[in-house]
Design an enzyme around this catalytic site. Sequence first.
Site, mmCIF file in Angstrom:
data_model
loop_
_atom_site.group_PDB
_atom_site.id
_atom_site.type_symbol
_atom_site.label_atom_id
_atom_site.label_comp_id
_atom_site.label_asym_id
_atom_site.label_seq_id
_atom_site.Cartn_x
_atom_site.Cartn_y
_atom_site.Cartn_z
ATOM 1 N N SER A 134 -34.414 -34.522 -19.633
ATOM 2 C CA SER A 134 -34.432 -35.959 -19.435
ATOM 3 C C SER A 134 -35.013 -36.275 -18.065
ATOM 4 C CB SER A 134 -33.046 -36.566 -19.607
ATOM 5 O OG SER A 134 -33.174 -37.945 -19.866
ATOM 6 N N ASP B 51 -32.749 -30.334 -10.182
ATOM 7 C CA ASP B 51 -33.890 -29.441 -10.350
ATOM 8 C C ASP B 51 -34.839 -30.140 -11.315
ATOM 9 O OD1 ASP B 51 -32.428 -27.611 -8.909
ATOM 10 O OD2 ASP B 51 -32.511 -26.028 -10.421
ATOM 11 N N HIS C 173 -26.706 -34.489 -8.790
ATOM 12 C CA HIS C 173 -25.928 -34.510 -7.557
ATOM 13 C C HIS C 173 -26.360 -35.676 -6.671
ATOM 14 C CE1 HIS C 173 -24.165 -30.369 -8.076
ATOM 15 N NE2 HIS C 173 -25.154 -30.347 -8.955
#
Length: 294
Positions: A258, A99, A156
């Site tokens: 980050s 995300d 992921h």
Amino acid sequence: MSDTRPTLTAGQLAFVWLQRVLPTLWLSRLAHVVTRSQRPWLKRLLITRFMAHFGISLDEARLRDADAYLSFNHFFTRALLANSRPLDPAPEALVSPVDGTVSEAGPIQEGRLIQAKGLRYSAATLLGVDTVGLGTFLGGEFATLYLSPRDYHRIHMPMDGRLVAMHFEPGRLFSVNPTTVAGIPGVFNRNERLALFFDTAVGPLALVLVGAIFVGSIETRWTGLVTPPHGQRAWKKTMETPLDVRKGEEIGRFNMGSTVILLSGAGAVEWTDHLSPGTSVRMGQRVGTLGGLQ
């Protein structure tokens, strides 16, 4: 290609200057300790203030009670409900690994990536490779995805692949928010980072996990914690037996905001039309089409 630095306001320049003089490694070590404290009053204070400041809801989290988290870090790296991030099932779909918000995306030209408008940096330095090692990515594509503090912070796999190598590069821990990215040339190459290299059906794929100020750790499924300690020496590891990783599998996680940078080889990926700077993406959402797999 010009490397003219973007224009910043006086306030933005002051923010960038402050980061140059602050002991960012020491502050990040302190954040690592504080965010892992299990003292009830401290972790409750941190979690409730953080949720209120960033407007965070736990509706999608597996643990919906803020008091159920063992520490602020446990809350920050919270797992989501299984159906909250559906994967695009098409074999040719490259999905977002996180995300976040698109900082930049486009071709890898002359071995350089776009950091911000008019500002570029070396792909070889980012990956910790020489000219030969960079060769497989020349003419390829990249996408830089920024994770703000309010985002889901697990990373992921964007497509099926095999992990073949990992490179860790030491460095500073500047912020990676838009102001800093526009104000510090080569900031991604100056920060701590871990590059993961994969073989895939469309050629090489790399994911670079870039550390930042207050990022208490970068960890992967295979190594556990990579940082801390901060300031360690560079290292490279080639997998004796490549590890199969399926699209959508968790591969790592950050603490605090980050950036993840995705790089592919020539002809491997065509980005979707919506993948432009400032666009929000969610893990599992299609962000590109894989060449030759339509």
